[in-house]
Design an enzyme around this catalytic site. Structure first.
Site, PDB file in Angstrom:
ATOM      1  CE1 TYR A  51      21.827 -17.905  19.647  1.00  0.00           C
ATOM      2  CE2 TYR A  51      22.223 -19.768  18.198  1.00  0.00           C
ATOM      3  CZ  TYR A  51      21.921 -18.432  18.371  1.00  0.00           C
ATOM      4  OH  TYR A  51      21.727 -17.627  17.284  1.00  0.00           O
ATOM      5  N   GLY A 198      14.608 -15.638  10.869  1.00  0.00           N
ATOM      6  CA  GLY A 198      13.294 -15.019  10.989  1.00  0.00           C
ATOM      7  C   GLY A 198      12.407 -15.157   9.773  1.00  0.00           C
ATOM      8  CB  ALA A 201       7.456 -13.448  10.915  1.00  0.00           C
ATOM      9  CE  LYS A 202      10.717 -12.328  17.704  1.00  0.00           C
ATOM     10  NZ  LYS A 202      10.530 -11.328  18.782  1.00  0.00           N
ATOM     11  N   GLY A 203       7.233 -17.628  13.820  1.00  0.00           N
ATOM     12  CA  GLY A 203       6.145 -18.586  13.695  1.00  0.00           C
ATOM     13  C   GLY A 203       4.820 -17.987  13.273  1.00  0.00           C
ATOM     14  CG  LEU A 204       3.948 -13.942  14.235  1.00  0.00           C
ATOM     15  CD1 LEU A 204       4.166 -12.435  14.172  1.00  0.00           C
ATOM     16  CD2 LEU A 204       2.808 -14.277  15.200  1.00  0.00           C
ATOM     17  CG  LEU A 205       4.865 -15.184   8.014  1.00  0.00           C
ATOM     18  CD1 LEU A 205       6.068 -14.727   7.204  1.00  0.00           C
ATOM     19  CD2 LEU A 205       3.568 -14.698   7.369  1.00  0.00           C
ATOM     20  CE  LYS A 208       5.503 -20.490  17.761  1.00  0.00           C
ATOM     21  NZ  LYS A 208       6.641 -19.964  18.541  1.00  0.00           N
TER      22      LYS A 208
END
Length: 298
Positions: A51, A198, A201-205, A208
């Site tokens: 990172y 995750g 879920a990449k911010g979908l939950l 986003k």
């Protein structure tokens, strides 16, 4: 905050932990966020030598130096940066792992790493040599325990059979339930903890804008979000419901979440403190979308 035992170790880590991959380069802001997380009871901080080309470890090490002995640090190894600075190559050799730990220790300003993880892995790796590297470092006191970060069932099975890993970090969420097919039960039976990434879920939950995710379309996800809104939330957000769903599985020890703001941090921590999902709600969540299965590396 609540804590759970990490596999076969004597370590207990917070149910919600800090994924450092998304830390910003602004050190003062990063330090403030890390200190707030610690004050709120988060005791596991997960980073990797990859990172930000090692700067992520440096920032974490500098930020936590006043309470290093009160937290658990996890970092990862296996991705070797190319000399030209463009990308990296996979290297799970003993020589590389043993040399890399020294650099991570320096950057983290510590004498030991609590959880050293292989950052990936393939079935074609020299697995016994890799395991020997971790066992050598453990015997030398450089690391306390080791694990792998992998979603590949065939790789996970080999490490379960051939090593003394304490944990597996893997992607798992309401939208990615692939680990349920075989991995979660296998790891639970062998008393190996699952540390998830995750979860949101990449911010979908977490609010986003919806877009295609894995093999789900954005239209599929719109239906999921609408179904989630039907759960009597009281003061629960969809993101908190997502965290509670993941932590409900007996094999899961902690949900690693990448925080960028104080509000995000507070919301995720609150998921532990507020009313938990009922059996009826859990059953509902398990049926809001057809789960996927791994197609490769089975």
């Amino acid at each position: 905050m609540k804590y759970r035992k990490l596999g076969n170790s004597d370590i207990e880590i917070s149910e919600v932990s800090f994924g450092c991959m998304s830390l910003e380069e602004d050190f003062e802001k990063t330090k403030e966020l890390i200190h707030l997380a610690f004050d709120k009871g988060i005791n596991y901080f997960d980073t990797a030598d990859l990172y930000q080309n090692g700067n992520n470890e440096k920032m974490l090490g500098e930020a936590i130096k006043s309470f290093r002995d009160k937290i658990v640090i996890g970092t990862k190894v296996g991705n070797q940066p190319r000399e030209n600075g463009e990308g990296w190559d996979w290297n799970p050799s003993k020589k590389y792992i043993v040399n890399s730990v020294e650099k991570s220790l320096t950057r983290l300003k510590t004498d030991y790493i609590d959880l050293y993880q292989l950052h990936g892995g393939t079935i074609d790796d020299p697995i016994d040599e890799t395991i020997d590297a971790f066992e050598t470092l453990k015997a030398a006191g450089k690391i306390r325990y080791y694990g792998i970060s992998s979603i590949r069932p065939n790789v996970i099975r080999e490490y379960v059979k051939r090593s003394k890993i304490s944990s597996v970090m893997m992607q798992y969420s309401l939208l990615d339930r692939r680990p349920e097919e075989s991995c979660l039960q296998l790891l639970q039976e062998n008393k190996i903890s699952v540390v998830t990434r995750g979860t949101l879920a990449k911010g979908l939950l977490a609010g986003k804008q919806l877009k295609n995710y894995l093999s789900y379309t954005s239209s599929d996800l719109e239906i999921v979000i609408e179904k989630l809104r039907k759960i009597p939330k009281e003061d629960r957000t969809i993101g908190q419901i997502a965290i509670q769903f993941v932590l409900n599985h007996k094999s899961i020890t902690s949900s690693v979440v990448g925080f960028r703001t104080k509000d995000q941090l507070q919301e995720c921590i609150k998921a532990i403190e507020i009313e938990q999902l009922s059996d009826e709600e859990l059953n509902y969540l398990q049926n809001i979308i057809e789960p996927l299965f791994y197609k490769n590396h089975r």
